[in-house]
Motif scaffolding. Structure first.
Motif, PDB file in Angstrom:
ATOM      1  N   LEU A  70       0.816  -1.213   0.000  1.00 30.44           N
ATOM      2  CA  LEU A  70       0.000   0.000   0.000  1.00 30.44           C
ATOM      3  C   LEU A  70       0.851   1.265   0.000  1.00 30.44           C
ATOM      4  O   LEU A  70       0.457   2.289  -0.561  1.00 30.44           O
ATOM      5  CB  LEU A  70      -0.939  -0.009   1.207  1.00 30.44           C
ATOM      6  N   ILE A  71       2.015   1.210   0.625  1.00 26.63           N
ATOM      7  CA  ILE A  71       2.896   2.380   0.661  1.00 26.63           C
ATOM      8  C   ILE A  71       3.264   2.819  -0.750  1.00 26.63           C
ATOM      9  O   ILE A  71       3.391   4.022  -1.032  1.00 26.63           O
ATOM     10  CB  ILE A  71       4.155   2.075   1.501  1.00 26.63           C
ATOM     11  N   GLU A  72       3.432   1.871  -1.664  1.00 26.69           N
ATOM     12  CA  GLU A  72       3.765   2.201  -3.039  1.00 26.69           C
ATOM     13  C   GLU A  72       2.528   2.543  -3.876  1.00 26.69           C
ATOM     14  O   GLU A  72       2.593   3.399  -4.762  1.00 26.69           O
ATOM     15  CB  GLU A  72       4.518   1.029  -3.692  1.00 26.69           C
ATOM     16  N   LEU A  73       1.407   1.895  -3.590  1.00 26.20           N
ATOM     17  CA  LEU A  73       0.230   2.048  -4.444  1.00 26.20           C
ATOM     18  C   LEU A  73      -0.604   3.285  -4.116  1.00 26.20           C
ATOM     19  O   LEU A  73      -1.076   3.991  -5.025  1.00 26.20           O
ATOM     20  CB  LEU A  73      -0.661   0.801  -4.330  1.00 26.20           C
ATOM     21  N   VAL A  74      -0.804   3.569  -2.821  1.00 30.44           N
ATOM     22  CA  VAL A  74      -1.749   4.615  -2.411  1.00 30.44           C
ATOM     23  C   VAL A  74      -1.368   6.000  -2.928  1.00 30.44           C
ATOM     24  O   VAL A  74      -2.229   6.717  -3.476  1.00 30.44           O
ATOM     25  CB  VAL A  74      -1.923   4.617  -0.874  1.00 30.44           C
ATOM     26  N   PRO A  75      -0.105   6.453  -2.796  1.00 26.95           N
ATOM     27  CA  PRO A  75       0.199   7.821  -3.257  1.00 26.95           C
ATOM     28  C   PRO A  75      -0.027   8.024  -4.756  1.00 26.95           C
ATOM     29  O   PRO A  75      -0.333   9.131  -5.186  1.00 26.95           O
ATOM     30  CB  PRO A  75       1.673   7.995  -2.895  1.00 26.95           C
ATOM     31  N   PHE A  77      -1.990   5.732  -7.044  1.00 29.70           N
ATOM     32  CA  PHE A  77      -3.271   5.295  -7.605  1.00 29.70           C
ATOM     33  C   PHE A  77      -4.475   5.687  -6.750  1.00 29.70           C
ATOM     34  O   PHE A  77      -5.622   5.449  -7.157  1.00 29.70           O
ATOM     35  CB  PHE A  77      -3.253   3.774  -7.792  1.00 29.70           C
ATOM     36  N   GLY A  78      -4.258   6.240  -5.570  1.00 29.42           N
ATOM     37  CA  GLY A  78      -5.367   6.691  -4.745  1.00 29.42           C
ATOM     38  C   GLY A  78      -6.268   5.553  -4.323  1.00 29.42           C
ATOM     39  O   GLY A  78      -5.816   4.462  -3.959  1.00 29.42           O
ATOM     40  N   LEU A  79      -7.587   5.784  -4.367  1.00 24.10           N
ATOM     41  CA  LEU A  79      -8.542   4.771  -3.921  1.00 24.10           C
ATOM     42  C   LEU A  79      -8.534   3.534  -4.807  1.00 24.10           C
ATOM     43  O   LEU A  79      -8.968   2.458  -4.382  1.00 24.10           O
ATOM     44  CB  LEU A  79      -9.949   5.375  -3.885  1.00 24.10           C
ATOM     45  N   VAL A 239      -3.317  10.268  -0.524  1.00 25.97           N
ATOM     46  CA  VAL A 239      -4.051   9.354  -1.393  1.00 25.97           C
ATOM     47  C   VAL A 239      -4.149   9.975  -2.783  1.00 25.97           C
ATOM     48  O   VAL A 239      -4.840  10.984  -2.983  1.00 25.97           O
ATOM     49  CB  VAL A 239      -5.456   9.065  -0.836  1.00 25.97           C
ATOM     50  N   GLY A 240      -3.432   9.384  -3.746  1.00 25.22           N
ATOM     51  CA  GLY A 240      -3.503   9.837  -5.122  1.00 25.22           C
ATOM     52  C   GLY A 240      -2.869  11.182  -5.385  1.00 25.22           C
ATOM     53  O   GLY A 240      -3.217  11.859  -6.353  1.00 25.22           O
ATOM     54  N   CYS A 241      -1.922  11.600  -4.550  1.00 23.03           N
ATOM     55  CA  CYS A 241      -1.309  12.915  -4.747  1.00 23.03           C
ATOM     56  C   CYS A 241      -0.195  12.896  -5.789  1.00 23.03           C
ATOM     57  O   CYS A 241       0.350  13.925  -6.139  1.00 23.03           O
ATOM     58  CB  CYS A 241      -0.762  13.444  -3.421  1.00 23.03           C
ATOM     59  N   ILE A 257       5.513   1.537 -10.935  1.00 19.34           N
ATOM     60  CA  ILE A 257       4.974   1.597  -9.574  1.00 19.34           C
ATOM     61  C   ILE A 257       4.423   0.238  -9.161  1.00 19.34           C
ATOM     62  O   ILE A 257       4.600  -0.201  -8.014  1.00 19.34           O
ATOM     63  CB  ILE A 257       3.872   2.678  -9.482  1.00 19.34           C
ATOM     64  N   LEU A 258       3.766  -0.457 -10.088  1.00 16.12           N
ATOM     65  CA  LEU A 258       3.262  -1.794  -9.776  1.00 16.12           C
ATOM     66  C   LEU A 258       4.420  -2.742  -9.452  1.00 16.12           C
ATOM     67  O   LEU A 258       4.312  -3.585  -8.558  1.00 16.12           O
ATOM     68  CB  LEU A 258       2.440  -2.329 -10.950  1.00 16.12           C
TER      69      LEU A 258
END
Length: 781
Positions: A70-75, A77-79, A239-241, A257-258
């Motif tokens: 989540l640390i890599e995905l949240v910033p 891809f957001g929700l 989130v998504g910034c 990122i994935l």
């Protein structure tokens, strides 16, 4: 070969009254009494106990695997990270867990000895290539300590956030982690056993409490009206910034990122191989039990990671930049609620998490030293890593692990996300070596069902090799560059060290293969030189030793650096009347070592001459010794060791200890003089016992008579004589000393310096000494 103890140095005891050094006394207080070799027994583990003890490292990875993704995905891809990506990413990670478990099932089926991927690589690729696996595992163990303690500290701070307020979360996490590592080091130096039920409890506590949280969460989602998303708070990752360029996920940046998220999630696979490193600790049949443990452990890890990711998908639990509270803690607090019972279950989850993470870190303190000793036995690491310490543990390995892991923590900080780049390259390299090694094994042996097994191991090796490549690329700038550089350097260093050991072994083997062995040299002249700097007790002790060598010629030598000091030494020497000539050698350039070498070389160049140099060395306390002693004797000895037909012997003289002994004797003498008139008695009566009834006084012995004497053994010496040997034993009573010669003997059970003995036999005279040849003897209590 001389055999003897320090009897007489501190009052003539048999050695059990010798005072211990200060540092050994400190070690006794800290670590307890030393353990003996007979206590080195391995407790065989049953499957339930082994599951708890050996699986804690693997199961504990579930505590932070989802959060790292989540640390890599949240910033970025957001929700979408919660609704679309986290579950497929988790499935890819679970596929990796399945492949690693299946691959290691084949490992433990064939290699039932401890060692894991290192043994697999060594047996299938050779010892040199196996060092890749060795370095990978050693790095893995080091980073495991740092990661697990950092994650355990985060679990504690998540449960009790107030303790982080005074210093801040980062410093508090670092203090807790450092304290935990030092405590682990101390406990392992004391020899704590991982085979106990205490070490199995955290695995069951964590698995049970988190499984309960997952079940309750799923129940509330299905039948309890659902779980409300956790609101975004200050301190969480935005989130998504950081939106990715282009449309949707079909962009290079999105794929990158994935890949980073997948690499982070791959940390959940770490520790699964621990069972293969301890197969020999299982009850028989070891291979079958190990396979069942691997499958059980893999199922538990998969269930926990899958459940935590599903709850994150539902609750939108977002990681905090500081690392606390953790995603797992946020989920537990939401699911169990704020009731008294809910708080109890929340604390239970955090306690289980902290316990299993610290216990998982502690497994490295047995794994790293054991693997290091294993590699050192193969001569790829320094051999001092093979030595067991005070409590029968590999103390040197434990200390090395502690120092390196603490250094890593202090440099990087107690951040799991910051440490992950150092983590997985070593872990997955070991996985890949094991998979490819087993694939080669199947190709070579072609046992039953070898094709299926080949596919499993090759797939596992390929999967983990891809993870290594991904980590090296996507985490390069975050710290993986250091591992990428250090890894080959360490492999080369291990191979280079092995080359040195092999060269030394080759020389020794060549010396030992000479057939027939060379005849022992027969020197017609044995010269002993005693190098003296001053006329003191240390010099007298060296002269006494030199006389005991029975040389053909004995001389003392002083290298003149100061004429005034040389003149004073000459006067002291004449007054002392030692009966040994003293030579003065001018040394205008003050190069004592070179002057000594030239003198010895001249003496040794004479045909049939062997030169022995006796060097008195005054030793002080360790601190004062560095300040007051320039180790001249050692320098001279190094020079002489390179000269043919010569040898150097250093005679240490403990100045500080002798001063204390003399002070004690003086105090005792004054007490006796104050009590009674001073008798004319032998001060070494305990060394030289009185003549008992029925025995002859040694001083009254004359040649060619049969006598019975009784006394104490002062020294024992084994000497070669004409294709045989003789055991020489000096026995003393209160009146004198006699020498007993036992031809053809090298050892008599119970006969040692300090023991009492009765001798009966013919008395003769040899070199001015009373001698009894092969007398009848009786050892006395």
């Amino acid at each position: 070969m001389a055999v003897g103890k320090a009897a007489g140095l501190l009052g003539g005891g048999r050695g059990d009254d010798l005072p211990e050094s200060f540092w050994y006394s400190v070690k006794l207080r800290l670590l307890g009494q030393p353990m003996v070799n007979e206590q080195l027994k391995v407790e065989r583990l049953s499957r339930p106990l082994a599951l708890g003890v050996l699986s804690c490292d693997g199961i504990s990875s579930a505590a932070y695997g989802t959060e790292e993704m989540l640390i890599e995905l949240v910033p970025v891809f957001g929700l979408v990270a919660f609704t679309t990506l986290i579950l497929p990413m988790t499935l890819v990670v679970l596929l990796g867990i399945a492949l690693v478990v299946l691959s290691y099932r084949e490992v433990v089926s064939v290699y039932t000895r401890a060692g894991g991927s290192y043994v697999v690589a060594r047996e299938n690729f050779g010892p040199r290539i196996a060092q890749v696996a060795a370095v990978a595992l050693l790095i893995d163990y080091v980073v495991t300590v740092a990661v697990q303690t950092a994650a355990g500290s985060a679990a504690i701070l998540s449960a009790f956030p107030a303790i982080g307020h005074p210093l801040g979360a980062g410093r508090t996490l670092l203090i807790i982690s450092v304290a935990a590592i030092l405590l682990m080091c101390y406990g392992n130096l004391r020899g704590i056993r991982e085979a106990g039920k205490t070490f199995a409890l955290p695995s069951y506590l964590f698995s049970g409490s988190v499984a309960l949280m997952i079940v309750v969460g799923l129940y509330r989602e299905a039948f309890g009206g659902g779980l409300a998303p956790i609101p975004h708070r200050t301190g969480m990752y935005c989130v998504g910034c950081q939106p990715t360029p282009g449309s949707g996920l079909i962009t290079i940046a999105a794929i990158y990122i994935l890949a980073r998220a997948f690499a982070n999630g791959g940390s959940s696979l770490t520790g699964i191989e621990a069972v293969s490193n301890a197969v020999s600790a299982l009850r028989p049949p070891e291979g079958r039990n190990a396979r069942q443990l691997l499958v059980t452990q893999g199922c538990i890890v998969a269930f926990l990671i899958g459940g935590i990711s599903w709850l994150a998908h539902i609750t939108h639990a977002t990681p905090y930049t500081s690392g606390v509270p953790t995603v797992l803690a946020q989920e537990a607090k939401l699911i169990f609620g704020h009731t008294m019972l809910g708080q109890l279950f929340f604390i239970l989850v955090q306690a289980g998490t902290a316990a299993i993470l610290f216990t998982g870190g502690n497994t490295s303190f047995s794994g790293f030293p054991f693997l290091a000793s294993f590699v050192a036995e193969d001569s790829f690491l320094p051999r001092w890593l093979t030595k067991r310490g005070h409590r029968l543990v590999f103390s040197n390995g434990i200390i090395v692990l502690t120092v390196v892991s603490l250094t890593l923590l202090l440099v990087v900080g107690a951040s799991v996300n910051g440490l992950i780049p150092f983590y997985a390259i070593g872990v997955f390299t070991g996985f890949a070596m094991a998979g490819f090694g087993m694939a080669k094994y199947h190709l070579r042996n072609r046992e039953r069902a070898w094709r299926r097994r080949l596919v499993i191991n090759a797939a596992g090796g390929a999967y983990t090799a891809v993870v290594v490549a991904i980590f090296a690329v996507v985490k390069f700038t975050e710290g993986a560059w250091l591992i990428v550089i250090v890894f080959p350097v360490l492999v080369y260093a291990l191979i280079r060290l092995n080359r040195e050991y092999r060269m030394e072994a080759g020389v020794l083997e060549k010396l030992g293969e000479r057939k027939p062995p060379p005849a022992p040299p027969n020197y017609s002249r044995r010269t002993v030189l005693v190098f003296v700097d001053d006329f003191d007790l240390a010099t007298i002790a060296a002269l006494r030793y030199a006389r005991g060598l029975r040389p053909t010629a004995l001389r003392a030598v002083h290298f003149v650096l100061d004429n005034t000091r040389a003149h004073r030494l000459r006067e002291d020497w004449l007054r002392g009347g030692r009966g040994v000539p003293l030579d003065f050698v001018d040394t205008p350039d003050r190069r004592i070592s070179r002057a000594a070498g030239e003198l010895v070389a001249r003496e040794a160049s004479q045909e049939g001459t062997f030169v022995t140099v006796v060097l008195p060395r005054r030793s002080y306390s360790p601190l004062l010794g560095r300040l007051l002693h320039d180790r001249t004797a050692d320098k001279i000895a190094r020079v002489i060791s390179r000269i043919p037909n010569s040898a150097a012997t250093i005679i240490p003289f403990d100045v500080q200890n002798r001063v204390e002994v003399l002070a004690q004797r003086q105090a005792g003498k004054e007490r006796k003089e104050a009590a009674i008139p001073a008798p004319d008695s032998n001060v070494k009566a305990h060394e030289r016992p009185p003549v008992p009834p029925g025995a002859d006084a040694i001083s009254s012995l004359t040649g060619h008579i049969r006598s019975t004497v009784e006394g104490r053994v002062n020294s024992i010496e084994i000497r070669p004589v004409e294709h045989s040997c003789v055991l020489e034993c000096k026995v003393a009573d209160a009146t004198g000393e006699v020498i007993a010669l036992f031809y053809g003997r090298t050892h008599i059970a119970g006969l040692e310096p300090g023991s009492r003995i009765r001798l009966r036999g013919q008395v003769g005279v040899q070199d001015g000494h009373m001698v009894m040849v092969n007398p009848a003897y009786e050892l006395l209590p």
